[in-house]
Write an enzyme that holds these catalytic residues in place. Structure first.
Site, PDB file in Angstrom:
ATOM      1  N   LYS A  81       5.958  -7.077  -0.384  1.00 58.09           N
ATOM      2  CA  LYS A  81       5.712  -5.657  -0.713  1.00 58.09           C
ATOM      3  C   LYS A  81       6.510  -4.745   0.218  1.00 58.09           C
ATOM      4  O   LYS A  81       7.168  -3.807  -0.217  1.00 58.09           O
ATOM      5  CB  LYS A  81       4.213  -5.367  -0.583  1.00 58.09           C
ATOM      6  CG  LYS A  81       3.843  -3.921  -0.827  1.00 58.09           C
ATOM      7  CD  LYS A  81       2.499  -3.545  -0.235  1.00 58.09           C
ATOM      8  CE  LYS A  81       2.580  -3.401   1.252  1.00 58.09           C
ATOM      9  NZ  LYS A  81       1.479  -2.672   1.880  1.00 58.09           N
ATOM     10  N   LYS A 110       7.555   2.561   9.840  1.00 63.34           N
ATOM     11  CA  LYS A 110       6.893   1.287   9.514  1.00 63.34           C
ATOM     12  C   LYS A 110       7.776   0.429   8.592  1.00 63.34           C
ATOM     13  O   LYS A 110       7.925  -0.788   8.776  1.00 63.34           O
ATOM     14  CB  LYS A 110       5.540   1.592   8.849  1.00 63.34           C
ATOM     15  CG  LYS A 110       4.814   0.389   8.287  1.00 63.34           C
ATOM     16  CD  LYS A 110       4.392  -0.601   9.357  1.00 63.34           C
ATOM     17  CE  LYS A 110       3.786  -1.845   8.743  1.00 63.34           C
ATOM     18  NZ  LYS A 110       3.461  -2.864   9.727  1.00 63.34           N
ATOM     19  N   THR A 157       0.330   0.763   4.518  1.00 64.34           N
ATOM     20  CA  THR A 157       1.798   0.743   4.438  1.00 64.34           C
ATOM     21  C   THR A 157       2.178   0.950   2.977  1.00 64.34           C
ATOM     22  O   THR A 157       1.960   0.053   2.146  1.00 64.34           O
ATOM     23  CB  THR A 157       2.359  -0.618   4.920  1.00 64.34           C
ATOM     24  OG1 THR A 157       1.880  -0.859   6.236  1.00 64.34           O
ATOM     25  CG2 THR A 157       3.878  -0.598   4.926  1.00 64.34           C
TER      26      THR A 157
HETATM   27  P1  NAD Z   1      -6.497  -6.202   2.449  1.00 67.70           P
HETATM   28  O1  NAD Z   1      -6.096  -6.482   1.059  1.00 67.70           O
HETATM   29  O2  NAD Z   1      -7.101  -7.282   3.276  1.00 67.70           O
HETATM   30  O3  NAD Z   1      -7.524  -4.956   2.473  1.00 67.70           O
HETATM   31  C1  NAD Z   1      -7.445  -3.852   1.638  1.00 67.70           C
HETATM   32  C2  NAD Z   1      -8.840  -3.513   1.182  1.00 67.70           C
HETATM   33  O4  NAD Z   1      -8.803  -2.289   0.420  1.00 67.70           O
HETATM   34  C3  NAD Z   1      -9.456  -4.571   0.277  1.00 67.70           C
HETATM   35  O5  NAD Z   1     -10.650  -5.045   0.867  1.00 67.70           O
HETATM   36  C4  NAD Z   1      -9.707  -3.839  -1.046  1.00 67.70           C
HETATM   37  O6  NAD Z   1     -10.885  -4.252  -1.695  1.00 67.70           O
HETATM   38  C5  NAD Z   1      -9.819  -2.398  -0.573  1.00 67.70           C
HETATM   39  N1  NAD Z   1      -9.594  -1.388  -1.608  1.00 67.70           N
HETATM   40  C6  NAD Z   1      -8.603  -1.300  -2.534  1.00 67.70           C
HETATM   41  N2  NAD Z   1      -8.759  -0.186  -3.276  1.00 67.70           N
HETATM   42  C7  NAD Z   1      -9.867   0.461  -2.810  1.00 67.70           C
HETATM   43  C8  NAD Z   1     -10.553   1.643  -3.152  1.00 67.70           C
HETATM   44  N3  NAD Z   1     -10.137   2.447  -4.145  1.00 67.70           N
HETATM   45  N4  NAD Z   1     -11.656   1.969  -2.468  1.00 67.70           N
HETATM   46  C9  NAD Z   1     -12.121   1.184  -1.461  1.00 67.70           C
HETATM   47  N5  NAD Z   1     -11.504   0.040  -1.087  1.00 67.70           N
HETATM   48  C10 NAD Z   1     -10.406  -0.327  -1.752  1.00 67.70           C
HETATM   49  O7  NAD Z   1      -5.193  -5.606   3.166  1.00 67.70           O
HETATM   50  P2  NAD Z   1      -4.919  -5.519   4.742  1.00 67.70           P
HETATM   51  O8  NAD Z   1      -4.290  -6.767   5.214  1.00 67.70           O
HETATM   52  O9  NAD Z   1      -6.136  -4.986   5.417  1.00 67.70           O
HETATM   53  O10 NAD Z   1      -3.761  -4.407   4.736  1.00 67.70           O
HETATM   54  C11 NAD Z   1      -4.038  -3.055   4.451  1.00 67.70           C
HETATM   55  C12 NAD Z   1      -2.754  -2.267   4.637  1.00 67.70           C
HETATM   56  O11 NAD Z   1      -2.284  -2.439   5.989  1.00 67.70           O
HETATM   57  C13 NAD Z   1      -1.615  -2.736   3.724  1.00 67.70           C
HETATM   58  O12 NAD Z   1      -0.880  -1.624   3.271  1.00 67.70           O
HETATM   59  C14 NAD Z   1      -0.777  -3.629   4.645  1.00 67.70           C
HETATM   60  O13 NAD Z   1       0.577  -3.674   4.261  1.00 67.70           O
HETATM   61  C15 NAD Z   1      -0.963  -2.942   5.981  1.00 67.70           C
HETATM   62  N6  NAD Z   1      -0.835  -3.831   7.156  1.00 67.70           N
HETATM   63  C16 NAD Z   1      -1.391  -5.075   7.143  1.00 67.70           C
HETATM   64  C17 NAD Z   1      -1.249  -5.895   8.262  1.00 67.70           C
HETATM   65  C18 NAD Z   1      -1.842  -7.281   8.315  1.00 67.70           C
HETATM   66  O14 NAD Z   1      -1.525  -8.047   9.241  1.00 67.70           O
HETATM   67  N7  NAD Z   1      -2.724  -7.655   7.387  1.00 67.70           N
HETATM   68  C19 NAD Z   1      -0.548  -5.430   9.381  1.00 67.70           C
HETATM   69  C20 NAD Z   1      -0.035  -4.135   9.377  1.00 67.70           C
HETATM   70  C21 NAD Z   1      -0.181  -3.343   8.240  1.00 67.70           C
END
Ligand code: NAD
Length: 295
Positions: A246, A171, A96
């Site tokens: 965010k 979204k 997102t």
């Molecule tokens: P998170 O922080 O748990 O996971 C993100 C991962 O990306 C981390 O493990 C981080 O180490 C990795 N990362 C960052 N930069 C990187 C790179 N250059 N190379 C490889 N890995 C890298 O976040 P999340 O909760 O999984 O959310 C991810 C996305 O999904 C966000 O944009 C969030 O807004 C969206 N989202 C989250 C949820 C939720 O319930 N958690 C629901 C819908 C959407």
């Protein structure tokens, strides 16, 4: 069986990538956090050592990263996805992020002859685990159609929203509603308690009356009525308040750029900013109930 690379194995990415493995695909997972890769390998995935090695032989690539700057970093530059990807590769960017960065990534993809869609998701970690998340898709319809079999392995509802960036637009608008309704629901449960009304009883009423919404029926912010909601585990995320903040900032930015008036979104943003500043950052976003209760 398709060769897939999955970049970003966090709360959402890990269960999504696991569902692709379960469907029989060969999936290389990469994350900056080594533990995340180890967890993925335990589920039958392959370890990626860096982005170039993870994507070089992939036919399909998914990215699931926190924010726009992470996405830019992962795609651009000599170590980025676009420098190591085959022409014609299918890519779904599922994070997102802001619409401008999304459209910029689409432009880079077109220059490389890469078939990219923006496909942010809704449904949370439990939805990612159960393969019931929703995908909101922007880009070319033909690229969405080509990616559909992979998206269907991870989600239940797939909606084509239109041209590049319109998946993100959907979204951002969805989460604007979610942020506002969660605060409204928390206010009502707090008031109910002050008035001496039992939370379970108010749930029984509100989840079947005109107040009914996802924040009540699927994610109730008080412990008890919905056993899977974070309220039953001291507001461990789930979806962190920092992530909601965010997303509300993304909505405010999009509203500013399009001259849309979103006063409740602005108010929700201020309240989530205060909650995060006062220690709520890593709690689930439904934990704003505690903040409204002054706890
Ligand atoms: P998170 O922080 O748990 O996971 C993100 C991962 O990306 C981390 O493990 C981080 O180490 C990795 N990362 C960052 N930069 C990187 C790179 N250059 N190379 C490889 N890995 C890298 O976040 P999340 O909760 O999984 O959310 C991810 C996305 O999904 C966000 O944009 C969030 O807004 C969206 N989202 C989250 C949820 C939720 O319930 N958690 C629901 C819908 C959407």
């Amino acid at each position: 069986m398709t060769n897939i690379a999955f970049i970003g194995l966090g709360h959402m990415g890990l269960p999504m990538a696991r569902n692709l493995v379960k469907a029989g695909h060969s999936v290389i997972g990469y994350d900056l956090v080594p533990q995340a890769i180890e967890n993925f390998v335990k589920s039958g995935g392959h370890a990626g050592f860096n982005i170039p090695l993870a994507v070089e032989n992939a036919d399909v690539i998914f990215t699931m990263l926190p924010e726009g700057h992470h996405v830019k970093n992962a795609y651009e530059g000599s170590q980025g996805i676009f420098s190591h990807i085959k022409a014609g590769t299918l890519v779904a960017e599922c994070s997102t992020i802001d619409i401008e960065t999304t459209r910029y990534i689409h432009t880079l993809a077109e220059a490389k002859n890469v078939r990219l869609i923006d496909a942010p998701v809704s449904g949370g970690v439990t939805g990612a685990e159960a393969a019931t998340i929703s995908f909101m898709v922007g880009g070319h319809q033909t690229d969405f159609d080509a990616l559909r079999p992979y998206l269907e392995v991870m989600g239940k509802t797939l909606v084509y929203c239109g041209t590049a960036g319109l998946g993100q637009a959907a979204k951002i608008c969805n989460n604007l509603v979610l942020g506002v309704t969660m605060i409204g629901v928390c206010e009502a449960f707090n008031l109910a308690e002050k008035l001496g009304l039992d939370g379970n009883t108010f749930f029984e009423v509100s989840s079947q009356s005109s107040a009914q919404c996802w924040s009540i029926s699927k994610y109730c912010p008080v412990p008890g009525p919905v056993p899977t909601s974070p309220a039953n585990r001291e507001y461990a995320p789930g979806f962190t308040a920092a992530m909601m903040l965010k997303d509300l900032k993304l909505a405010a930015q999009a509203a500013h750029l399009s001259a849309a008036i979103t006063p409740l979104g602005t108010e929700a943003l201020s309240l989530y900013a205060l909650f995060c500043k006062n220690g709520g950052q890593e709690l689930d976003f439904s934990g704003i109930l505690k903040f409204l209760q002054g706890k």
